[in-house]
Design an enzyme around this catalytic site. Structure first.
Site, PDB file in Angstrom:
ATOM      1  N   ARG A 168       0.906  -1.612  -0.195  1.00  0.00           N
ATOM      2  CA  ARG A 168       0.234  -0.084   0.045  1.00  0.00           C
ATOM      3  C   ARG A 168       0.909   1.040  -0.127  1.00  0.00           C
ATOM      4  O   ARG A 168       0.589   2.404  -1.028  1.00  0.00           O
ATOM      5  CB  ARG A 168      -1.030  -0.391   1.144  1.00  0.00           C
ATOM      6  N   HIS A 200      -7.807  -3.009  -7.400  1.00  0.00           N
ATOM      7  CA  HIS A 200      -7.927  -2.332  -6.080  1.00  0.00           C
ATOM      8  C   HIS A 200      -8.958  -2.428  -5.252  1.00  0.00           C
ATOM      9  O   HIS A 200      -9.743  -1.621  -5.278  1.00  0.00           O
ATOM     10  CB  HIS A 200      -7.207  -0.722  -6.851  1.00  0.00           C
ATOM     11  N   TYR A 223     -16.991  14.056 -13.170  1.00  0.00           N
ATOM     12  CA  TYR A 223     -16.421  15.496 -13.983  1.00  0.00           C
ATOM     13  C   TYR A 223     -15.174  15.409 -14.679  1.00  0.00           C
ATOM     14  O   TYR A 223     -15.376  16.056 -16.046  1.00  0.00           O
ATOM     15  CB  TYR A 223     -16.728  17.272 -13.210  1.00  0.00           C
TER      16      TYR A 223
END
Length: 746
Positions: free
Chosen positions: A30, A76, A120
């Site tokens: 990680r 993931h 967006y």
């Protein structure tokens, strides 16, 4: 029904094992980058998913929400925000030396504005990411492993051809360790890799002839050049960075200080903090030469303008900014990465060594795969060329066969028993055929137009090209020096296309020496009201308003403007407050809360005593706690540099209820919650260090505690209200310390 199996185990051992497993998972899977590709798992998976989705540099942008959702669903299985955050950072040119993602839309700003929501924004891979990070994945250059649910395969490392861990740097916090690697210049790092490949025994100093130091995307100036050798040799250290400042001459002698580059550590909310810090310098009168400050930064770059007053010393103000704000900051270097499956702190040369070894591994696997494919192609081509020479015989075999199996058996093993031939000669010739399985398959699949003369010629030329490729690949695989030349040739091509000039200047800057203007010492009076608002006023102003000042304020303490004020709390802490930090002005000015000026918190602590440090150093202090513990402490012990220090040691559940000045002849009266009173001579209380608990002053009944403490001087009369009558404390009998006292008020 199957019975439950209860496994008995030591709880501490189970917790230890579980925590170690968790820690290693965070470290390896990680928080830390792999030294080979310089990527964390979330970054690697996001880039690979974009590659798999076909979101290439020459294709249209795709919504980030699509990329994040696909990455989360396939590779993931964590929060979508972690994937999107990683995607955003890889697209931010002010954070990465070499952005890997081409973002379209609002991807945040250097001033700390966050990116727009993923629904967006759009993104696609950059050209260099495709060419230098994701190419040749189809050539078995890296190992693949199963994803979290074993329905997909994902690369365990990307075949990155440039030292990404140095070019883009890395930062991450794991369990018990953290990494912080600064970004570097692409062109310089490539030159460093080439130097290592030519001389594997190169040392750090020689390597730094190519890699001068960090190259931050925000520019700035590294001012401790001499420390870089030690930092790059050990992989740890501190880099001092300054913003770039220009002084512009203005009209009428009013100059402007213009900041055009900021330290890398100031990215984000640091710019707003810098502006606030400059305002604080003006408000606290650290400088009176700054007339205005404005942030005129835009897409073109950083431009923070400080307008100075006429005749101001611009050089001194620059030094003040470097010393008192984050315009000069420290970047902590800890070059920690995962190498060979475990975290390791490495210097510059070991990092490049790992990268170069990885490049040789990639190149070896790539050219072995290509060689294998070319050898297979050569075999087929040779079969087709041979077939063209005996095409009439092959057609006769095909026409005389009942099925493909018989035709193939004849071509491979020369079996002619089941095939009808026009002549015995053809049968004898067919019996001699010995094509390989792939050759026979290619012959059977060959189209008739391949028999055209030009097509046969093209086949021969293709065969010649295949033989050249085989020779080339064998040369590369057979000689490390030849392979090195191939790797260097690729590096030079990327350097030529993508390298940019260095942004960060590296030098040995002058140490900032800021001479604080000497404060003219004067008598002031510290005033603090019952709401915790404090200020200092001129001693003469206090005398003019003495009656109002004494009645309106909880603490009134004459002191010097160079003095410190000690705030003692019920928690046994002393918070020091500089008188110079307090607002100085008129009697009716409001003042500022002491919570804002010191570490004291009115929501967690209660003030029990306030005094000037100068006054305390000449006295001795008497401490009284709720459980009846007493001690006398020399005031000199409170002359410390820390803003907060322990004024006394307290037992559990205990707290300070009274602190006062100890004087000769003083008597102390303790009153308990249950109405017990004890009067004693203060001289019976021993002097202790501030770190001591003290001695017991009163024997308390179970559940009782000291409620009040009174200080009596000889001849002094003091009365207290006790239910419906008064009690004269000076009439109480003097008793010994550590006795029960007498009961009153029942």
């Amino acid at each position: 029904m199957k019975e439950e199996q209860i496994i008995r185990t030591e709880y501490s051992e189970l917790m230890q094992k579980s925590y170690i497993d968790y820690a290693m998972s965070v470290i390896i899977a990680r928080a830390l980058p792999d030294v080979r590709d310089g990527l964390k798992p979330v970054q690697r998976r996001t880039l690979y998913d974009m590659y798999e989705l076909g979101i290439r540099y020459d294709k249209p942008y795709r919504k980030c929400a699509r990329i994040v959702g696909d990455t989360m669903g396939k590779y993931h299985p964590h929060g979508d925000s972690s994937i999107y955050d990683a995607l955003v950072v890889m697209a931010q040119e002010f954070k990465k030396g070499l952005p890997l993602v081409d973002g379209h839309g609002n991807f945040g700003s250097i001033e700390g504005d966050g990116a727009a929501a993923m629904r967006y924004t759009e993104a696609r891979l950059r050209k260099i990411t495709q060419e230098a990070y994701l190419s040749d994945l189809d050539k078995d250059v890296v190992d693949f492993g199963p994803n979290f649910d074993e329905t997909e395969k994902e690369p365990l490392v990307l075949p990155v051809r440039v030292p990404n861990i140095l070019i883009n740097g890395a930062e991450g916090i794991a369990v018990g360790m953290a990494t912080s690697i600064p970004p570097h210049n692409l062109g310089e790092v490539i030159e460093g890799v080439k130097a290592y490949m030519k001389n594997p025994d190169i040392n750090t100093e020689q390597m730094m002839e190519h890699i001068k130091g960090p190259d931050f995307p925000t520019g700035g100036i590294v001012v401790n050049k001499d420390d870089l050798l030690s930092i790059y040799a050990t992989g740890t250290g501190k880099i001092k960075i300054r913003g770039r400042v220009e002084i512009e001459k203005g009209k009428g002698g009013k100059d402007k200080i213009v900041i055009t580059e900021i330290p890398y550590t100031m990215i984000g909310l640091g710019i707003g903090k810098f502006l606030n810090d400059v305002c604080a310098l003006v408000e606290t009168k650290k400088t009176t030469d700054i007339a205005d400050i404005s942030n005129q930064s835009s897409k073109e770059g950083i431009r923070i303008v400080l307008e100075l007053k006429k005749g101001a010393d611009a050089e001194r103000i620059c030094n003040l900014l470097y010393k008192k704000t984050r315009l000069e900051d420290t970047f902590g270097v800890n070059m920690l990465a995962v190498a060979d499956g475990k975290p390791e702190t490495m210097g510059l040369v070991p990092m490049i060594r790992h990268h170069v070894n990885f490049q040789y591994e990639i190149a070896t696997r790539k050219y072995r795969t290509l060689l294998r494919k070319e050898l297979a192609k050569k075999e087929v081509q040779e079969g087709l060329i041979k077939a063209c020479d005996v095409i009439d015989l092959i057609i006769e075999i095909l026409r005389g066969s009942k099925n493909i199996k018989e035709a193939k058996a004849c071509l491979v093993q020369g079996e002619t028993g089941n095939i009808k031939f026009k002549s015995e000669a053809s049968k004898k010739q067919a019996a001699k055929l010995r094509f390989t399985e792939p050759q026979a398959t290619a012959i059977l699949e060959m189209r008739l137009y391949k028999l055209i003369g030009l097509e046969i010629e093209a086949l021969r030329k293709e065969h010649e090209a295949t033989l050249k490729n085989i020779q080339n690949y064998e040369n590369i695989l057979g000689s490390r020096s030849v392979m090195a030349k191939v790797i260097i040739r690729e590096l030079d091509a990327w350097k030529k296309e993508y390298a940019v000039s260095r942004k960060t200047t590296i030098e040995n800057g002058k140490e900032i020496i800021l001479e604080e203007p000497k404060m003219e010492e004067m008598d002031v009076v510290f005033l603090m009201d019952r709401f915790g608002y404090a200020k200092t006023i001129d001693a003469a102003a206090y005398e003019r308003n003495k009656e109002a000042a004494d009645s309106e304020n909880r603490y009134v303490i004459p002191c010097k403007n160079t003095d410190k004020i000690g705030l003692f709390t019920n928690r046994g802490q002393m918070h020091l407050l500089k008188a110079a930090d307090l607002p100085y002005g008129k009697f009716r000015d409001k003042g500022q809360p002491v919570d804002n000026l010191s570490n004291y918190s009115s929501s967690e602590e209660t003030l029990v005593f306030v005094s000037s440090l100068t006054e305390m150093k000449q006295k001795k202090m008497l401490f009284v706690t709720k459980t009846g513990m007493l001690k006398v402490v020399d005031g000199k012990e409170f002359d410390v540099s820390k803003r907060t220090t322990a004024a006394t040691k307290l037992n559990d559940e205990d707290e300070v209820i009274r602190i006062g000045v100890y004087e000769e002849g003083l008597h102390l009266v303790l009153q308990s919650q249950k109405g017990m009173f004890l009067r004693m001579e203060a001289s019976s209380i021993p002097e202790k260090k501030k770190g001591a608990v003290g001695v017991r002053g009163m024997k308390l009944a179970v559940g009782d505690e000291v409620a009040c403490a009174y200080f009596l001087m000889p001849g002094e009369s003091m009365k207290i209200a006790l239910k419906d009558k008064e009690l004269e404390l000076n009439r109480l009998r003097v008793a010994g310390r550590d006795t029960k006292g007498v009961k009153h008020g029942s």
